[in-house]
Design an enzyme around this catalytic site. Structure first.
Site, short mmCIF file in Angstrom:
data_model
loop_
_atom_site.label_atom_id
_atom_site.label_comp_id
_atom_site.label_asym_id
_atom_site.label_seq_id
_atom_site.Cartn_x
_atom_site.Cartn_y
_atom_site.Cartn_z
N THR A 269 0.72 -1.22 -0.02
CA THR A 269 0.19 -0.08 0.03
C THR A 269 0.88 1.19 0.11
O THR A 269 0.41 2.32 -0.69
CB THR A 269 -0.89 -0.07 1.30
OG1 THR A 269 -1.76 -1.20 1.08
CG2 THR A 269 -1.77 1.39 0.98
N PHE B 34 -3.09 -8.16 3.65
CA PHE B 34 -1.66 -7.84 3.83
C PHE B 34 -1.08 -6.49 3.45
O PHE B 34 -0.15 -6.40 2.98
CB PHE B 34 -0.79 -8.91 3.57
CG PHE B 34 -1.32 -10.28 3.68
CD1 PHE B 34 -1.56 -10.85 5.07
CD2 PHE B 34 -2.05 -11.06 2.89
CE1 PHE B 34 -2.06 -12.03 5.24
CE2 PHE B 34 -2.54 -12.20 2.86
CZ PHE B 34 -2.62 -12.78 4.14
N CYS B 35 -2.02 -5.38 3.32
CA CYS B 35 -1.65 -4.40 2.98
C CYS B 35 -1.06 -4.38 1.25
O CYS B 35 0.00 -3.62 0.84
CB CYS B 35 -0.77 -3.38 3.51
SG CYS B 35 -1.41 -3.11 5.28
N ASN B 36 -1.74 -5.24 0.52
CA ASN B 36 -1.28 -5.52 -0.78
C ASN B 36 -2.40 -6.23 -1.67
O ASN B 36 -2.71 -7.18 -1.81
CB ASN B 36 -0.24 -6.79 -0.86
CG ASN B 36 0.35 -6.67 -2.18
OD1 ASN B 36 -0.12 -6.39 -3.27
ND2 ASN B 36 1.67 -7.09 -2.15
#
Length: 623
Positions: free
Chosen positions: A105, A375-377
């Protein structure tokens, strides 16, 4: 504890803290911006740590500069704010900001800054970069010097895929072109995930920018990262804000400012976290002493992930259906293309996904720590789970946000489960996790795990002394099979009901024994009243009880806290259920009992004669 979230953070060894605190007890470190003896010691130590960081990445101060930041996110933000962007206009081609869709992110978020300066952002899918030779610019246009920036991760924090470091030079030389446009390409290598378990040689591969976070390597200190800047690129960066310590001279009453000549000091606004930086020296020393270096760590962690992947991918139900769906771009055949991360979803016998929050809760019963979600992806999550842009928007409207436990929407997963190994992970950690999957998904013990002896060739690169060939099952695996959990829950739910502060639950045995409340019919019948004076501890039954202004008197009036005042529940400490509090209204005391411990008597009313210390905490997200 079986800790399998090393991609989230490494755990720090006790020896690191001891060496650091010993250092602080023997030396006085002053503010490095002062000129006294203690400040000079701090400044010199920080410079030594800079050299140690560069040495770790096999480079020197002649080629790279270390700029300390609060983490890799702050380092990425710094690049976005200072890169020499040329905005879009009619006179010359504008700069482009390109990033791999399999990016954190914090990388994608750089486009917010580039958009503000009228620079176009271009997402590039991993499969498309391999076709980028088709984007080569004609020779007559190759003299254009418009700066473009391409960002990609050395290792995906979602799947552990390692993207080729050879891309760095190929993109900078023009052999690979993310987008067909004239200009000069610069490369930012997001190394935060990669460097936690792999060596990075900046002599062989020379990106322009390398953001890193140190807690991914050492576990301590947190909130400290760095931006490694190629010295050939550093003079191009443009900085507008200046904080304390960055100015060689300036005027308060006139727009005059002259920066310090040192690149690092020019970009480190304010007093840097100098004690944390000093801790890094002990982090590198400890890591080297315990492991022998990053090359050993790479092979050790890969051996564990390769073993786990091999077993996990072969687990099947009795009907032949797979137990998990693994999201991976590799077959875990080489540590050069795959990091020690396994991303997956657990399936039922019909092939439907079991929500990641359910898996997480079951894992916590075994004291296994995993990571769940996206997972911030989001880019990798969409790619592997088949989630469209419209799906993301609809899920957001349905109330799902990043980090929550809404794991299934319309029968489709919104995220997955991730396990990751670190340098202190052991073969037993992998075994414990696999036994957990087996115990909760299979009713019969009909699967044999490869023993350590049969995997000796794979694990020969493991660190430290050889692990004893003792495959004793995890105690929790024997206690908490899925069948046992469900059976116990059904028995528990049918045994009694509880009268809580805010709601009444009735145990309806049949229509004839207890009338169901309907408008105009008989009132609800309360069959049992249970009190829980201490949150997460055992209950005691009463036949009648007074009601206070917050519900049943003294119900959940106490909680157990740790030394930091944080509430502890059965989620963290299941043995709390063995603690039995009892309220005695006549004596105005609460007696707390537990097996093997003398009873404790607690007064129900505070003694107003002594000073009371008020603290605040949170229970179930409420203050």
């Amino acid at each position: 504890m079986t800790y399998l979230d090393h991609a989230g953070t490494a755990l720090f060894p006790e020896s690191l803290l001891k060496e650091f605190t010993d250092d602080l007890s023997k030396n006085i470190y002053g503010n490095p911006h002062s000129q006294n003896i203690s400040s000079k010691l701090t400044y010199d130590t920080i410079e030594h740590v800079r050299y140690r960081i560069l040495q770790h990445f096999n480079t020197t101060a002649e080629d790279y500069t270390v700029i300390f930041t609060s983490g890799s996110t702050a380092a990425l933000k710094l690049v976005a704010e200072t890169f020499p962007w040329i905005p879009e206009d009619l006179k010359h081609p504008s700069s482009l900001f390109c990033y791999l869709t399999d990016s954190h992110t914090s990388v994608v978020g750089m486009r917010g800054i580039t958009a503000a300066v009228n620079v176009v952002s271009v997402p590039v899918k991993p499969k498309d970069i391999l076709l980028s030779e088709e984007n080569r610019v004609p020779a007559e246009e190759q003299n254009c010097m418009t700066p473009h920036l391409f960002c990609y991760p050395a290792q995906s924090n979602f799947s552990g895929t390692k993207y080729p470091l050879s891309w760095i030079q190929e993109i900078k030389s023009g052999k690979l072109c993310p987008v067909k446009t004239p200009g000069k390409w610069f490369v930012l290598l997001d190394a935060a995930s990669y460097i936690s378990t792999s060596p990075l040689d900046l002599t062989v591969y020379q990106p322009d920018f390398v953001p890193i976070s140190f807690y991914k390597i050492f576990g301590f200190p947190t909130g400290l990262g760095a931006l490694l800047v190629n010295n050939h690129t550093a003079p191009l960066l443009r900085k507008s804000y200046f904080g304390g310590g960055t100015a060689a001279g300036y005027l308060a009453g006139e727009d005059f400012y002259f920066p310090r000549p040192s690149i690092a000091e020019r970009f480190e606004d304010g007093t840097i976290s100098f004690l944390d930086i000093i801790a890094l020296k002990h982090g590198f020393d400890t890591l080297e002493r315990l492991t022998g270096g990053m090359e050993n760590i790479k092979h050790h962690t890969f051996a564990l992930s390769h073993y786990t992947y091999t077993v996990l991918s072969t687990l099947k139900y009795a009907n032949g259906a797979p137990i998990v769906h693994i999201y991976s771009d590799s077959d875990f055949s080489s540590p050069d293309v795959q990091g020690p991360i396994i991303n997956f979803n657990v399936l039922d016998e019909n092939g439907d996904v079991i929500g990641y929050s359910q898996v997480d809760k079951l894992a916590s019963l075994y004291n296994i720590h995993v990571r769940t979600g996206c997972f911030c992806n989001t880019g990798a999550c969409q790619q592997h789970l088949g989630i469209s842009n419209e799906d993301v928007k609809r899920n957001l409207q349905a109330g799902h946000v990043c980090g929550d436990d809404i794991d299934i929407i319309d029968g489709r997963p919104t995220g997955s489960v991730r396990i990751s190994f670190g340098y202190m992970s052991t073969f037993e950690d992998a075994q414990t996790f696999l036994k957990f999957i087996k115990a909760t998904r299979l009713s019969e013990s009909d699967i044999k795990f490869p023993s350590q002896s049969t995997s000796q060739e794979t694990t020969s690169q493991s660190l430290g002394p050889s692990i004893p060939n003792d495959h004793t099952a995890n105690n929790c695996a024997n206690k908490f099979s899925l069948k046992t959990i469900i059976s116990d829950m059904e028995h528990w739910n049918n045994s009694f009901t509880t009268l809580k502060t805010s709601e009444i639950r009735t145990a309806v045995l049949s229509e004839s024994t207890i009338p169901v409340y309907r408008s105009g019919s008989k009132p609800i019948t309360v069959t049992n009243i249970y009190l829980y004076p201490i949150k997460s501890c055992s209950a005691f039954e009463v036949s009648e009880w007074p009601v206070g202004n917050q519900g049943l008197l003294y119900d959940r009036n106490w909680m157990v806290v740790n030394q930091n005042g944080v509430c502890i529940s059965q989620k963290q400490e299941p043995r709390l259920c063995l603690v039995h509090p009892l309220i005695d209204l006549e004596q105005k005391i609460m007696v707390i009992k537990a097996e093997g411990v003398d009873p404790i008597s607690v007064p129900l009313q505070e003694n107003t004669g002594r000073e009371i210390q008020i603290g605040q905490s949170k229970v179930c997200a409420h203050r």
